[in-house]
Write an enzyme that holds these catalytic residues in place. Structure first.
Site, PDB file in Angstrom:
ATOM      1  N   GLY A   1     -12.514  -4.378   1.704  1.00 43.87           N
ATOM      2  CA  GLY A   1     -13.750  -4.091   1.764  1.00 43.87           C
ATOM      3  C   GLY A   1     -14.224  -3.006   0.778  1.00 43.87           C
ATOM      4  O   GLY A   1     -15.525  -2.995   0.386  1.00 43.87           O
TER       5      GLY A   1
ATOM      6  N   LYS B   1     -17.641 -16.848   4.283  1.00 44.67           N
ATOM      7  CA  LYS B   1     -19.012 -16.871   4.425  1.00 44.67           C
ATOM      8  C   LYS B   1     -19.772 -16.349   3.402  1.00 44.67           C
ATOM      9  O   LYS B   1     -19.622 -15.322   2.771  1.00 44.67           O
ATOM     10  CB  LYS B   1     -19.173 -15.920   5.632  1.00 44.67           C
ATOM     11  CG  LYS B   1     -18.422 -16.642   7.077  1.00 44.67           C
ATOM     12  CD  LYS B   1     -18.989 -15.770   8.099  1.00 44.67           C
ATOM     13  CE  LYS B   1     -18.269 -16.189   9.501  1.00 44.67           C
ATOM     14  NZ  LYS B   1     -17.245 -15.080   9.945  1.00 44.67           N
TER      15      LYS B   1
ATOM     16  N   ARG C   1       0.930  -1.227   0.020  1.00 45.03           N
ATOM     17  CA  ARG C   1       0.005  -0.142   0.159  1.00 45.03           C
ATOM     18  C   ARG C   1       0.873   1.323   0.079  1.00 45.03           C
ATOM     19  O   ARG C   1       0.685   2.252  -0.631  1.00 45.03           O
ATOM     20  CB  ARG C   1      -0.922   0.024   1.114  1.00 45.03           C
ATOM     21  CG  ARG C   1      -2.205  -1.104   0.851  1.00 45.03           C
ATOM     22  CD  ARG C   1      -3.037  -0.881   2.046  1.00 45.03           C
ATOM     23  NE  ARG C   1      -4.376  -1.575   1.738  1.00 45.03           N
ATOM     24  CZ  ARG C   1      -5.199  -1.803   2.552  1.00 45.03           C
ATOM     25  NH1 ARG C   1      -5.099  -1.630   3.866  1.00 45.03           N
ATOM     26  NH2 ARG C   1      -6.213  -2.236   2.389  1.00 45.03           N
TER      27      ARG C   1
ATOM     28  N   GLY D   1      -7.731  -8.087  -0.273  1.00 45.03           N
ATOM     29  CA  GLY D   1      -7.888  -8.862   0.896  1.00 45.03           C
ATOM     30  C   GLY D   1      -7.152 -10.202   0.567  1.00 45.03           C
ATOM     31  O   GLY D   1      -5.945 -10.188   0.323  1.00 45.03           O
TER      32      GLY D   1
HETATM   33  N1  LIG Z   1     -13.368 -24.612   3.006  1.00 46.07           N
HETATM   34  C1  LIG Z   1     -13.239 -23.671   3.909  1.00 46.07           C
HETATM   35  N2  LIG Z   1     -13.463 -24.031   5.093  1.00 46.07           N
HETATM   36  C2  LIG Z   1     -12.932 -23.261   5.905  1.00 46.07           C
HETATM   37  N3  LIG Z   1     -12.348 -21.763   5.638  1.00 46.07           N
HETATM   38  C3  LIG Z   1     -12.126 -21.688   4.594  1.00 46.07           C
HETATM   39  C4  LIG Z   1     -12.604 -22.447   3.676  1.00 46.07           C
HETATM   40  N4  LIG Z   1     -12.107 -21.918   2.521  1.00 46.07           N
HETATM   41  C5  LIG Z   1     -11.558 -20.562   2.853  1.00 46.07           C
HETATM   42  N5  LIG Z   1     -11.775 -20.433   4.068  1.00 46.07           N
HETATM   43  C6  LIG Z   1     -11.035 -19.419   4.663  1.00 46.07           C
HETATM   44  O1  LIG Z   1     -11.706 -18.118   4.463  1.00 46.07           O
HETATM   45  C7  LIG Z   1     -10.742 -17.073   4.942  1.00 46.07           C
HETATM   46  C8  LIG Z   1     -10.986 -16.070   3.779  1.00 46.07           C
HETATM   47  O2  LIG Z   1     -12.192 -15.651   3.659  1.00 46.07           O
HETATM   48  P1  LIG Z   1     -12.637 -14.053   3.947  1.00 46.07           P
HETATM   49  O3  LIG Z   1     -14.221 -14.001   3.513  1.00 46.07           O
HETATM   50  O4  LIG Z   1     -12.384 -13.822   5.487  1.00 46.07           O
HETATM   51  O5  LIG Z   1     -11.887 -13.291   3.223  1.00 46.07           O
HETATM   52  P2  LIG Z   1     -11.933 -12.735   1.705  1.00 46.07           P
HETATM   53  O6  LIG Z   1     -13.144 -13.252   0.966  1.00 46.07           O
HETATM   54  O7  LIG Z   1     -10.680 -12.958   0.990  1.00 46.07           O
HETATM   55  O8  LIG Z   1     -12.199 -11.222   1.908  1.00 46.07           O
HETATM   56  P3  LIG Z   1     -11.438 -10.067   2.546  1.00 46.07           P
HETATM   57  O9  LIG Z   1     -10.080 -10.591   3.147  1.00 46.07           O
HETATM   58  O10 LIG Z   1     -10.982  -9.185   1.573  1.00 46.07           O
HETATM   59  O11 LIG Z   1     -12.089  -9.423   3.790  1.00 46.07           O
HETATM   60  C9  LIG Z   1      -9.530 -17.633   4.559  1.00 46.07           C
HETATM   61  O12 LIG Z   1      -8.842 -17.312   6.063  1.00 46.07           O
HETATM   62  C10 LIG Z   1      -9.648 -19.263   4.639  1.00 46.07           C
HETATM   63  O13 LIG Z   1      -8.628 -19.964   5.215  1.00 46.07           O
HETATM   64  O1  LIG Z   2      -7.417  -2.493   5.293  1.00 48.44           O
HETATM   65  C1  LIG Z   2      -8.551  -1.728   4.937  1.00 48.44           C
HETATM   66  O2  LIG Z   2      -9.774  -2.821   4.137  1.00 48.44           O
HETATM   67  C2  LIG Z   2      -8.663  -0.377   5.074  1.00 48.44           C
HETATM   68  O3  LIG Z   2      -7.598   0.113   5.177  1.00 48.44           O
HETATM   69  C3  LIG Z   2      -9.627   0.047   5.452  1.00 48.44           C
HETATM   70  O4  LIG Z   2      -9.408  -0.343   7.033  1.00 48.44           O
HETATM   71  P1  LIG Z   2     -10.790  -0.660   8.106  1.00 48.44           P
HETATM   72  O5  LIG Z   2     -11.728  -1.867   7.546  1.00 48.44           O
HETATM   73  O6  LIG Z   2     -10.129  -0.704   9.326  1.00 48.44           O
HETATM   74  O7  LIG Z   2     -11.663   0.499   7.758  1.00 48.44           O
END
Ligand SMILES: Nc1ncnc2c1ncn2[C@@H]1O[C@H](COP(=O)(O)OP(=O)(O)OP(=O)(O)O)[C@@H](O)[C@H]1O
Ligand SMILES: O=C(O)[C@H](O)COP(=O)(O)O
Length: 394
Positions: free
Chosen positions: A374, A197, A36, A351
């Site tokens: 987010g 989720k 970042r 993320g």
């Molecule tokens: N089959 C599964 N069972 C349990 N956990 C899982 C499974 N598949 C993925 N995960 C977990 O889901 C997590 C990521 O999902 P999460 O929704 O928190 O993040 P994201 O979708 O990448 O969004 P962000 O990081 O942007 O918030 C990871 O830590 C991963 O280990």
């Molecule tokens: O890490 C992030 O997604 C941004 O910096 C926003 O942070 P926040 O979820 O704590 O508002």
């Protein structure tokens, strides 16, 4: 974009309050991922070249309106200075007399980094007084913090009502790439949605079902869909209250002519660990006491083909528990397909997916990795981002 950008501003000799997203992961006082900071460099360098007096502001972590020593931005100022090859001054305040004195002492092309804006309770409340106090430091406002653009806070939204307000280069690029993908995509257009989720992805799945040709589902959220199809899923993640919603998404896909892909096989384990007993089973044969923690090889093959045939892919969320090597193959397979597919424009929605492509050493093969987690999710849900709405119109 119908908003002003820094190219539209006269910057010479001006004090510029530039909101960046330096919310970087830290361990024992050291920055563990500086993506970042690097992403904000083009804007900072441009401001310096134009002879602006640069006042940078950011949040770090979630200190909830109090000073938290570990969340001071001092290490970030030091790293930024190294990256720019230039002195970066640091103020221990983000407004008030000390910050004003530091801002007023700047010469053209100098850089000052203010203290963590979330040390003040007014920041997250978007307190108008705090917004005014920030505005008092400067002549113009630049927002380059795409990652925080979904937050209506004093330094991301409130301040923009008091000064001429423009987007920085990173903000502009993020909005451009994601905006084009959603409004005028090259086709076939595929979205890959994973993560833990269903609850967190409702808006994005719903919105993308109106836009994509293919929707690929993986990760923990997939098992609620598989349950909705009538299969037993053992101890895999399930959101009982989202089964009907999962059914309605599959119906919407059908009605919209969207190809909806769910895993056909999965890697199951008898424990949530690298040392667990694991095996690959078809989706209709998940044993009752086992948990599906990754997509299986047949699924990876299918997803790879869909990716290879796509002109544009947006990816948000891992396909399995990629943090554990035993369950990282699905996420790696999808990432490698994107890396190998030369005709596919790949957008990584921040993320965990961004962390995954970094981990697998293929980040440089992606067309665009969003710096927003987010923020990119809300954008993909079709929501307006308050930090963008507040900028001055062209
Ligand atoms: N089959 C599964 N069972 C349990 N956990 C899982 C499974 N598949 C993925 N995960 C977990 O889901 C997590 C990521 O999902 P999460 O929704 O928190 O993040 P994201 O979708 O990448 O969004 P962000 O990081 O942007 O918030 C990871 O830590 C991963 O280990
Ligand atoms: O890490 C992030 O997604 C941004 O910096 C926003 O942070 P926040 O979820 O704590 O508002």
């Amino acid at each position: 974009m119908n908003k002003k950008t820094i190219r539209d501003l006269d910057l010479k000799g001006k004090k510029v309050f530039c909101r960046v997203d330096f919310n970087v992961p830290m361990k024992d006082g050291s920055i563990t991922d500086e993506t970042r900071i690097r992403a904000a460099l083009p804007t900072i360098e441009y401001l310096v070249e134009q002879g602006a007096r640069v006042i940078l502001a950011s949040h770090l972590g979630r200190p909830k309106g109090e000073v938290v020593e570990e969340l001071r931005l001092t290490p970030v100022a030091a790293r930024l200075s190294e990256l720019l090859g230039k002195d970066v001054k640091k103020s221990d305040e983000a407004h008030g007399s000390a910050a004003e004195a530091a801002a007023n002492a700047l010469n053209d092309g100098d850089i000052l980094l203010l203290e963590n804006v979330r040390f003040y309770p007014g920041e997250e409340k978007n307190d108008p007084e705090l917004a005014k106090a920030f505005a008092q430091l400067a002549d113009v406002y630049v927002n380059d913090a795409f990652g925080a653009a979904h937050r209506a806070h004093a330094s991301t939204e409130g301040i923009a009502h008091h000064l001429p307000a423009a987007a920085g280069f990173l903000m502009e690029k993020e909005l451009d790439v994601l905006g084009k993908a959603l409004s005028n995509p090259e086709r076939p257009f595929t979205a890959i949605i994973g993560g833990a989720k269903v609850k967190d992805k409702i808006g994005v799945i719903d919105n993308l079902l109106d836009k994509v040709d293919n929707l690929i589902i993986g990760g923990g959220l997939g098992y609620t869909f598989i349950k909705a199809l009538g299969h037993e899923i053992g101890k895999s993640l399930l959101e009982e209250d989202k089964i009907d919603l999962a059914k309605s998404f599959m119906e919407k896909a059908k009605a919209n002519g969207v190809n909806f892909y769910l895993p056909v096989d999965v890697t199951v384990a008898d424990d949530f660990s690298n040392d667990a007993n694991i095996k690959v089973v078809n989706i209709d044969s998940i044993p009752a006491d086992w948990e599906a923690l990754d997509i299986g090889p047949k699924t990876i093959d299918t997803y790879r083909k869909v990716i290879m045939d796509s002109k544009l892919v947006i990816w948000n969320g891992p396909m399995g528990v990629f943090e554990l090597d035993a369950f990282s193959k699905g996420t790696k397979g999808v990432g490698e397909a994107l890396a190998d597919s030369e005709n596919t424009y790949s957008v990584i929605g921040g993320g965990d997916s961004a962390a995954a492509v970094e981990k697998f050493g293929i980040a440089d093969k992606m067309s665009h990795i969003s710096t927003g987690g987010g923020a990119s999710l809300e954008f993909m849900e079709g929501k307006e981002l308050p930090g963008v709405v507040a900028l001055s119109d062209k």
